[in-house]
Scaffold this active site. Structure first.
Site, PDB file in Angstrom:
ATOM      1  N   ASP A 190       0.876  -1.179   0.000  1.00 16.23           N
ATOM      2  CA  ASP A 190       0.000   0.000   0.000  1.00 16.23           C
ATOM      3  C   ASP A 190       0.909   1.223   0.000  1.00 16.23           C
ATOM      4  O   ASP A 190       1.582   1.509   0.994  1.00 16.23           O
ATOM      5  CB  ASP A 190      -0.898  -0.034   1.237  1.00 16.23           C
ATOM      6  CG  ASP A 190      -1.795   1.190   1.332  1.00 16.23           C
ATOM      7  OD1 ASP A 190      -1.604   2.150   0.547  1.00 16.23           O
ATOM      8  OD2 ASP A 190      -2.674   1.189   2.200  1.00 16.23           O
TER       9      ASP A 190
ATOM     10  N   TYR B 211      -4.875   7.470  -7.931  1.00 17.89           N
ATOM     11  CA  TYR B 211      -6.332   7.602  -7.816  1.00 17.89           C
ATOM     12  C   TYR B 211      -6.786   8.154  -9.155  1.00 17.89           C
ATOM     13  O   TYR B 211      -6.519   9.318  -9.471  1.00 17.89           O
ATOM     14  CB  TYR B 211      -6.672   8.563  -6.681  1.00 17.89           C
ATOM     15  CG  TYR B 211      -8.144   8.640  -6.355  1.00 17.89           C
ATOM     16  CD1 TYR B 211      -8.646   8.047  -5.200  1.00 17.89           C
ATOM     17  CD2 TYR B 211      -9.034   9.303  -7.185  1.00 17.89           C
ATOM     18  CE1 TYR B 211      -9.999   8.119  -4.892  1.00 17.89           C
ATOM     19  CE2 TYR B 211     -10.381   9.374  -6.891  1.00 17.89           C
ATOM     20  CZ  TYR B 211     -10.866   8.788  -5.744  1.00 17.89           C
ATOM     21  OH  TYR B 211     -12.206   8.860  -5.441  1.00 17.89           O
TER      22      TYR B 211
ATOM     23  N   ASP C  93      -2.249  14.733 -18.626  1.00 16.90           N
ATOM     24  CA  ASP C  93      -2.582  15.956 -19.372  1.00 16.90           C
ATOM     25  C   ASP C  93      -3.627  16.803 -18.636  1.00 16.90           C
ATOM     26  O   ASP C  93      -3.827  17.964 -18.978  1.00 16.90           O
ATOM     27  CB  ASP C  93      -3.100  15.580 -20.772  1.00 16.90           C
ATOM     28  CG  ASP C  93      -4.269  14.601 -20.730  1.00 16.90           C
ATOM     29  OD1 ASP C  93      -4.371  13.823 -19.761  1.00 16.90           O
ATOM     30  OD2 ASP C  93      -5.092  14.602 -21.666  1.00 16.90           O
TER      31      ASP C  93
ATOM     32  N   TYR D  24      -8.738  15.733  -9.453  1.00 17.89           N
ATOM     33  CA  TYR D  24      -7.770  14.749  -9.958  1.00 17.89           C
ATOM     34  C   TYR D  24      -6.538  15.448 -10.541  1.00 17.89           C
ATOM     35  O   TYR D  24      -5.403  15.139 -10.181  1.00 17.89           O
ATOM     36  CB  TYR D  24      -8.449  13.863 -11.018  1.00 17.89           C
ATOM     37  CG  TYR D  24      -7.488  13.019 -11.827  1.00 17.89           C
ATOM     38  CD1 TYR D  24      -6.864  11.907 -11.278  1.00 17.89           C
ATOM     39  CD2 TYR D  24      -7.186  13.346 -13.160  1.00 17.89           C
ATOM     40  CE1 TYR D  24      -5.970  11.136 -12.031  1.00 17.89           C
ATOM     41  CE2 TYR D  24      -6.303  12.586 -13.911  1.00 17.89           C
ATOM     42  CZ  TYR D  24      -5.699  11.488 -13.341  1.00 17.89           C
ATOM     43  OH  TYR D  24      -4.817  10.742 -14.080  1.00 17.89           O
TER      44      TYR D  24
HETATM   45  N1  LIG Z   1      -6.196   6.340 -17.749  1.00 17.59           N
HETATM   46  C1  LIG Z   1      -5.842   7.427 -18.404  1.00 17.59           C
HETATM   47  O1  LIG Z   1      -6.458   7.811 -19.402  1.00 17.59           O
HETATM   48  C2  LIG Z   1      -4.661   8.233 -17.954  1.00 17.59           C
HETATM   49  C3  LIG Z   1      -4.339   9.393 -18.664  1.00 17.59           C
HETATM   50  C4  LIG Z   1      -3.224  10.142 -18.275  1.00 17.59           C
HETATM   51  C5  LIG Z   1      -2.457   9.729 -17.196  1.00 17.59           C
HETATM   52  N2  LIG Z   1      -2.813   8.607 -16.507  1.00 17.59           N
HETATM   53  C6  LIG Z   1      -1.957   8.214 -15.381  1.00 17.59           C
HETATM   54  O2  LIG Z   1      -1.386   6.961 -15.720  1.00 17.59           O
HETATM   55  C7  LIG Z   1      -1.200   6.171 -14.544  1.00 17.59           C
HETATM   56  C8  LIG Z   1      -1.893   4.835 -14.729  1.00 17.59           C
HETATM   57  O3  LIG Z   1      -3.278   5.090 -14.954  1.00 17.59           O
HETATM   58  P1  LIG Z   1      -4.326   3.893 -15.160  1.00 17.59           P
HETATM   59  O4  LIG Z   1      -5.529   4.451 -15.811  1.00 17.59           O
HETATM   60  O5  LIG Z   1      -3.599   2.719 -15.721  1.00 17.59           O
HETATM   61  O6  LIG Z   1      -4.675   3.574 -13.667  1.00 17.59           O
HETATM   62  P2  LIG Z   1      -5.621   2.444 -13.043  1.00 17.59           P
HETATM   63  O7  LIG Z   1      -6.007   1.446 -14.076  1.00 17.59           O
HETATM   64  O8  LIG Z   1      -6.694   3.129 -12.258  1.00 17.59           O
HETATM   65  O9  LIG Z   1      -4.609   1.749 -12.051  1.00 17.59           O
HETATM   66  C9  LIG Z   1      -4.206   2.379 -10.877  1.00 17.59           C
HETATM   67  C10 LIG Z   1      -3.657   1.304  -9.981  1.00 17.59           C
HETATM   68  O10 LIG Z   1      -3.273   1.908  -8.742  1.00 17.59           O
HETATM   69  C11 LIG Z   1      -3.554   0.945  -7.757  1.00 17.59           C
HETATM   70  N3  LIG Z   1      -3.656   1.528  -6.410  1.00 17.59           N
HETATM   71  C12 LIG Z   1      -4.642   2.314  -5.946  1.00 17.59           C
HETATM   72  N4  LIG Z   1      -4.399   2.620  -4.657  1.00 17.59           N
HETATM   73  C13 LIG Z   1      -3.246   1.998  -4.304  1.00 17.59           C
HETATM   74  C14 LIG Z   1      -2.489   1.915  -3.109  1.00 17.59           C
HETATM   75  N5  LIG Z   1      -2.870   2.549  -1.978  1.00 17.59           N
HETATM   76  N6  LIG Z   1      -1.356   1.182  -3.108  1.00 17.59           N
HETATM   77  C15 LIG Z   1      -0.954   0.541  -4.228  1.00 17.59           C
HETATM   78  N7  LIG Z   1      -1.626   0.569  -5.401  1.00 17.59           N
HETATM   79  C16 LIG Z   1      -2.766   1.298  -5.427  1.00 17.59           C
HETATM   80  C17 LIG Z   1      -4.891   0.388  -8.185  1.00 17.59           C
HETATM   81  O11 LIG Z   1      -5.141  -0.810  -7.512  1.00 17.59           O
HETATM   82  P3  LIG Z   1      -6.656  -1.317  -7.289  1.00 17.59           P
HETATM   83  O12 LIG Z   1      -7.036  -1.883  -8.608  1.00 17.59           O
HETATM   84  O13 LIG Z   1      -6.527  -2.309  -6.188  1.00 17.59           O
HETATM   85  O14 LIG Z   1      -7.467  -0.109  -6.918  1.00 17.59           O
HETATM   86  C18 LIG Z   1      -4.662   0.203  -9.673  1.00 17.59           C
HETATM   87  O15 LIG Z   1      -4.072  -1.031  -9.954  1.00 17.59           O
HETATM   88  C19 LIG Z   1      -1.746   7.021 -13.398  1.00 17.59           C
HETATM   89  O16 LIG Z   1      -0.683   7.739 -12.824  1.00 17.59           O
HETATM   90  C20 LIG Z   1      -2.693   7.992 -14.081  1.00 17.59           C
HETATM   91  O17 LIG Z   1      -2.826   9.189 -13.335  1.00 17.59           O
HETATM   92  C21 LIG Z   1      -3.883   7.850 -16.866  1.00 17.59           C
END
Ligand SMILES: NC(=O)c1ccc[n+]([C@@H]2O[C@H](COP(=O)([O-])OP(=O)(O)OC[C@H]3O[C@@H](n4cnc5c(N)ncnc54)[C@H](OP(=O)(O)O)[C@@H]3O)[C@@H](O)[C@H]2O)c1
Length: 272
Positions: free
Chosen positions: A28, A53, A94, A117
């Site tokens: 965590d 998050y 972004d 966010y």
């Molecule tokens: N998705 C997009 O379009 C997008 C765009 C730009 C940037 N990003 C960035 O790219 C990165 C990856 O995004 P994503 O969409 O792949 O994210 P995601 O699918 O929501 O995955 C986030 C992960 O973080 C884990 N997590 C949450 N709380 C935690 C904790 N306390 N300790 C350890 N792990 C924890 C979650 O686990 P659980 O599944 O157990 O909750 C999940 O596996 C992030 O930094 C996000 O801000 C995303």
């Protein structure tokens, strides 16, 4: 995280990298004692923080948890990485921009997040680089892959279920295939001494969410109609930037990256 793992094995481009993957159950990242114990017990050269998050709308009513995950946790990780002498990469977004530009955002452009966010991610960037200036923040946009929950997977499901879908056409950005981001991250890690700071990475090109959905329909051969709507016809708790195309000049010059066009990567993702 899955995309990072799949980029490592079983074949090139990065076959020699040993990846240690952790999830929330194993570590965590909001628990300082757990983070310090983990860094004390494991041997590694670099840390990539993919956890966050990411529930953009939910964050509007859950500011405390968003900042805990997106600001305090990356700071803990960056401090632990620095103390251990290992490199640190933080993935950011972004959504740190307000979207009022009409030309791609550079790393030097002013940030002005419009959502909790975005604000929490921006605070995380500043905390990471403030405590560990050699760390790297990679801002990316509109991530999707074959795994997890994302726009491309959701659209494919909805296109099977519905005859018609409304998708906003007044938000412009660039879809990013997660394995391409993983390649960029490994390329940065392959560099002997990259300059710390912020780098922008997405696929090449520009699209609206409507264009993205139409491309998915065309590539999958779905029969569903896709109708363009404006954002005010699909109100959400969090405001999204109307324009968030990222300028990738800095990362391409620093690491010699060749970045695929977004539609080519979408075709790869969909197996076309
Ligand atoms: N998705 C997009 O379009 C997008 C765009 C730009 C940037 N990003 C960035 O790219 C990165 C990856 O995004 P994503 O969409 O792949 O994210 P995601 O699918 O929501 O995955 C986030 C992960 O973080 C884990 N997590 C949450 N709380 C935690 C904790 N306390 N300790 C350890 N792990 C924890 C979650 O686990 P659980 O599944 O157990 O909750 C999940 O596996 C992030 O930094 C996000 O801000 C995303």
């Amino acid at each position: 995280m899955v995309s990072l793992a799949r980029r490592c094995k079983p074949k090139p481009p990065f076959p020699g990298v040993l990846l240690i993957l952790t999830d929330r159950e194993e570590l965590d990242i909001t628990d300082a004692d757990a983070v310090n114990a983990y860094f004390g017990s494991e041997a590694f050269d670099a840390v990539v923080n993919c956890a966050a998050y990411t529930a953009v709308d939910k964050a509007e009513a859950d500011e405390e948890t968003a900042f805990l995950l997106n600001f305090q946790a990356p700071l803990l990780l960056a401090e632990a990485a620095q103390a251990k002498g290992c490199r640190f990469i933080q993935v950011s977004t972004d959504y740190v921009f307000d979207g009022r530009h009409n030309r791609p955002y550079t790393e030097e452009d002013e940030t002005s997040p419009q959502s909790i966010y975005g604000a929490s991610k921006l605070r995380g960037e500043a905390a990471v680089l403030g405590s560990y200036p050699e760390a790297i923040v990679v801002r990316t946009s509109w991530l999707y892959s074959r795994y997890g929950v994302n726009f491309a997977l959701r659209m494919q499901e909805l296109m099977q279920e519905k005859e018609s879908l409304n998708v906003v056409f007044d938000q412009t950005g660039t879809p990013t295939y997660a394995p391409d981001l993983a390649t960029a991250i490994f390329t940065i890690l392959s560099h002997p001494a990259p300059e710390g700071g912020v780098y922008h990475f997405s696929n090449e090109g520009v699209a609206s969410w409507y264009d993205f959905a139409v491309a998915i329909r065309e590539l999958t051969g779905a029969k569903c109609k896709v109708q363009p709507i404006t954002s005010d016809m699909y109100p959400t708790p969090a405001q999204r930037p109307a324009y968030s195309v990222l300028n990738k000049g800095k990362i391409k010059a620093a690491f010699g990256l060749e970045i695929p066009y977004w539609k080519d990567s979408l075709a790869v993702c969909l197996g076309k």
